[in-house]
Design an enzyme around this catalytic site. Structure first.
Site, PDB file in Angstrom:
ATOM      1  N   ASP A  52     -30.932 -12.481  -5.518  1.00 33.67           N
ATOM      2  CA  ASP A  52     -29.815 -11.824  -4.815  1.00 33.67           C
ATOM      3  C   ASP A  52     -28.652 -12.789  -4.593  1.00 33.67           C
ATOM      4  OD1 ASP A  52     -30.849 -13.462  -2.877  1.00 33.67           O
ATOM      5  OD2 ASP A  52     -31.136 -11.910  -1.368  1.00 33.67           O
ATOM      6  N   ASP A 110     -33.623 -18.640  -0.276  1.00 33.22           N
ATOM      7  CA  ASP A 110     -34.604 -18.002   0.614  1.00 33.22           C
ATOM      8  C   ASP A 110     -35.822 -18.904   0.799  1.00 33.22           C
ATOM      9  OD1 ASP A 110     -36.109 -17.542  -1.795  1.00 33.22           O
ATOM     10  OD2 ASP A 110     -34.774 -15.840  -2.181  1.00 33.22           O
ATOM     11  N   ASP A 146     -34.031 -25.238  13.853  1.00 31.96           N
ATOM     12  CA  ASP A 146     -32.733 -25.280  14.517  1.00 31.96           C
ATOM     13  C   ASP A 146     -32.773 -24.256  15.659  1.00 31.96           C
ATOM     14  OD1 ASP A 146     -29.936 -25.692  14.849  1.00 31.96           O
ATOM     15  OD2 ASP A 146     -29.739 -25.957  12.689  1.00 31.96           O
ATOM     16  N   ASP A 151     -28.816 -26.921  18.773  1.00 33.04           N
ATOM     17  CA  ASP A 151     -27.463 -26.705  18.269  1.00 33.04           C
ATOM     18  C   ASP A 151     -26.446 -26.644  19.410  1.00 33.04           C
ATOM     19  OD1 ASP A 151     -25.641 -25.748  16.030  1.00 33.04           O
ATOM     20  OD2 ASP A 151     -25.439 -24.104  17.462  1.00 33.04           O
ATOM     21  N   GLU A 187     -27.627 -31.886  18.916  1.00 33.66           N
ATOM     22  CA  GLU A 187     -26.369 -32.041  18.203  1.00 33.66           C
ATOM     23  C   GLU A 187     -25.333 -32.472  19.237  1.00 33.66           C
ATOM     24  OE1 GLU A 187     -23.258 -29.589  15.433  1.00 33.66           O
ATOM     25  OE2 GLU A 187     -24.090 -28.625  17.181  1.00 33.66           O
ATOM     26  N   HIS A 210     -24.322 -29.842   7.152  1.00 32.13           N
ATOM     27  CA  HIS A 210     -23.738 -28.557   6.766  1.00 32.13           C
ATOM     28  C   HIS A 210     -22.374 -28.312   7.424  1.00 32.13           C
ATOM     29  CE1 HIS A 210     -25.486 -28.002  10.622  1.00 32.13           C
ATOM     30  NE2 HIS A 210     -24.828 -26.861  10.765  1.00 32.13           N
ATOM     31  N   ASP A 211     -21.976 -29.184   8.349  1.00 37.26           N
ATOM     32  CA  ASP A 211     -20.664 -29.036   8.991  1.00 37.26           C
ATOM     33  C   ASP A 211     -19.649 -30.022   8.421  1.00 37.26           C
ATOM     34  OD1 ASP A 211     -21.565 -27.044  10.696  1.00 37.26           O
ATOM     35  OD2 ASP A 211     -22.210 -28.485  12.222  1.00 37.26           O
TER      36      ASP A 211
END
Ligand code: GLC
Length: 580
Positions: free
Chosen positions: A57, A61, A130, A232, A286, A352-353
């Site tokens: 898709d 995953d 997370d 987070d 974080e 990822h930031d």
């Protein structure tokens, strides 16, 4: 090539051979005081959306991650941190959770999660989840209830400001297109608070029921056997709900006003008592607060709050305009020194930031991408603190080149663009900066091979694959002994075999050297020297006598120009020496 250089090369090769021989003898390292598994961990961060799509898709995953467990093991990492995998409408790619006890449909099922966890444990890999509880999604049942009426039992799960009191005092939102953290909601004629996007209402941590809900959720995952939690944005969880007026322009320094407000440490102590102390789990926040004092309060051992925190000052060093090595050395050195005796930190250059590590800190040109990525991985894996290595950085994945806002997927980029437009910013410059620093740079699909979608998916990927996957990919790098990937594996092995790289004291060498970052690590009678040439030119450094008898533990080139205690490093050369 000069004769003396050849001599040194030969000599270096002998030393490598010697040190390998040494390595193969089972070394028994003396016990280290205060040793902890989470200090020794090497964490690999996976952004599940972008790692591997198993069902065609275009979205990564859990089954995809399961397919790649042997690869993950082969990296030598010992823990995996997964970005959020819970049910979410994905306004912020999973950082807006609508059900904390279930798996996002696109990612699979709870049965897939259970297989993933047991697959990791069979391979001796720990799993860190997370936990996103500064806010939930506006589609979470709690929020649906909360907004439905002023006297709903869930009303106080969030922060509301009744409209009859007038406009609420301005609060800045990090992601909102207008920068306003209060969203008016007509259902109950009131505003709710959201420090991030309006789809991410902030939870009210002063409500004991909210706290209990969160601890129960954490226990639900800990009972399943997960090994750790990353909290987070948690430094923002406590709020002064008297809502004092902040000075004009406070948003430029919003951390000073938002982070570590009264109550936060009580919540963490309670969380520790309720959750962390009952399981063998690691905890990482974080953000490390506004200053060293705040950070110590979070992570010092006797505080019984958290094991470690991410300080942002390091990762904030590279700017669109560039950065200077002196600043990098100063920042990493002062954080190390501050926590030398108590507390523990994470070491990271990307996540990822952030945009890709090599494009921000190194040099992603064809000529230098490989040595500079190896250098950066040598840095992360030879510093004190728990290293967090972001997926794809083990290959040297780079930024992607987007030139139109329509190509971006990240809510921060899209809303930031709207805000800049409405404020009349120079949009050409804005786009250049976005191209350099956008979070989407760090989220492009993992590059497994050189096929059309890099082996990530056989459908259209949710975010484009970087064109350079034809050269930069796992298949290619697996078969090349000198690849960035195989250097990464050597570094993880080296760190695991040498406690000095985990626990040893750190001392900066030649602080004023303009291009070489050099430091020693020292534990008992072991001393190593890390030499990193952060430059595309050769750079020279003079060492003192003690280094004349050394062996080379790792080198990202095949030779080392070492003559009369002077070392000439090639562009982005990274070596670690051990005193014999
Ligand atoms: C944290 C996450 C980031 C997310 C934000 C809001 O900073 O790392 O990805 O967008 O919190 O949850």
């Amino acid at each position: 090539m000069s004769r003396s250089l050849i001599k040194v090369m030969i000599c270096s090769f002998c030393l490598i051979a010697l040190s390998c021989k040494e390595e193969s003898k089972e070394k028994s390292n003396p016990p280290v005081e205060n040793a902890k598994w989470w200090k020794e961990a090497i964490v690999y961060q996976i952004y599940p959306r972008s790692f591997k799509d198993s069902d065609g898709d275009g979205v990564g995953d859990l089954k995809g991650i399961i397919q790649k467990l042997d690869y993950i093991k082969s990296l030598g990492v010992t823990a995996v941190w997964l970005n959020p995998i819970y049910t979410s409408p994905n306004a912020d790619n999973g950082y807006d959770v609508s059900n904390y006890r279930d798996i996002m449909e696109e990612f699979g099922t709870m049965a897939d999660f259970d297989s993933l966890l047991s697959g990791m444990h069979q391979r001796d890999i720990k799993l860190v989840m997370d936990i996103v509880v500064n806010h939930s999604s506006d589609e979470h049942e709690w929020f649906k209830q909360s907004r439905s009426s002023r006297d709903n039992p869930y009303r106080d799960y969030y922060h509301w400001w009744p409209a009859e009191k007038g406009e609420p005092p301005y609060r800045y939102s990090l992601f909102d297109a207008k920068g306003d953290a209060w969203q008016y909601d007509s259902i109950t004629d009131a505003y709710y608070l959201h420090y991030f996007a309006k789809q991410q209402p902030d939870l009210n941590w002063s409500n004991p029921k909210v706290r209990q809900e969160v601890y129960d959720i954490m226990k639900f995952w800990a009972d399943k056997g997960v090994d750790g939690f990353r909290l987070d944005a948690f430094q923002f969880a406590a709020k002064d709900t008297t809502y004092p007026k902040f000075p004009d322009g406070f948003e430029k320094d919003f951390i000073q006003y938002y982070a570590m407000q009264d109550g936060l440490h009580d919540y963490l102590k309670e969380m520790n008592e309720e959750v962390f102390s009952k399981y063998d789990v690691m905890s990482v926040a974080e953000g490390a607060g506004r200053n060293f004092k705040d950070a110590h309060k979070l992570v010092d051992q006797d505080r019984n709050e958290l094991n470690m925190a991410y300080a942002f000052e390091g990762v904030d060093v590279p700017k669109y305009e560039g950065y200077d090595l002196k600043t990098m050395k100063d920042v990493f050195t002062k954080w190390d020194q501050e926590f030398a005796d108590d507390g523990w930190l994470s070491i990271f250059l990307s996540n990822h930031d952030q945009a890709r590590m090599v494009s921000r800190w190194g040099n992603d040109s064809k000529a230098f991408r490989s040595p500079s990525t190896k250098l950066l991985n040598t840095f992360i894996l030879s510093m004190r603190g728990t290293p967090y290595c972001y997926y794809g950085d083990e290959l040297g994945m780079t930024n992607i080149d987007f030139d139109s806002i329509s190509q971006y997927q990240d809510i921060a980029a899209i809303n930031g663009y709207q805000k800049a437009l409405s404020e009349g910013e120079d949009m050409a410059l804005f786009m250049e900066k976005l191209n350099f620093g956008s979070r989407d740079n760090g989220r492009t699909p993992m590059q497994w091979d050189n096929s059309e979608h890099a082996g990530f998916t056989n459908a259209t990927p949710w975010l484009p694959v970087n064109d350079n996957h034809v050269d930069i990919n796992v298949e290619e790098e697996n078969s090349d002994t000198n690849s960035v990937l195989n250097h990464f594996r050597k570094m993880t092995e080296l760190r695991k075999k040498n406690p000095v790289l985990v626990y040893g004291s750190y001392e900066l060498v030649a602080p004023e050297h303009p291009t070489i970052y050099a430091y020693t690590r020292n534990l008992d009678d072991t001393k190593v020297l890390v030499l990193l040439n952060f430059s595309k030119e050769n750079s020279e450094i003079q060492l003192d006598e003690q280094w004349s008898n050394h062996s080379i533990l790792i080198n990202n080139y095949s030779d080392l120009d070492f003559i009369d205690n002077s070392i000439k490093l090639k562009p982005y050369q990274a070596v670690i020496l051990n005193i014999d």
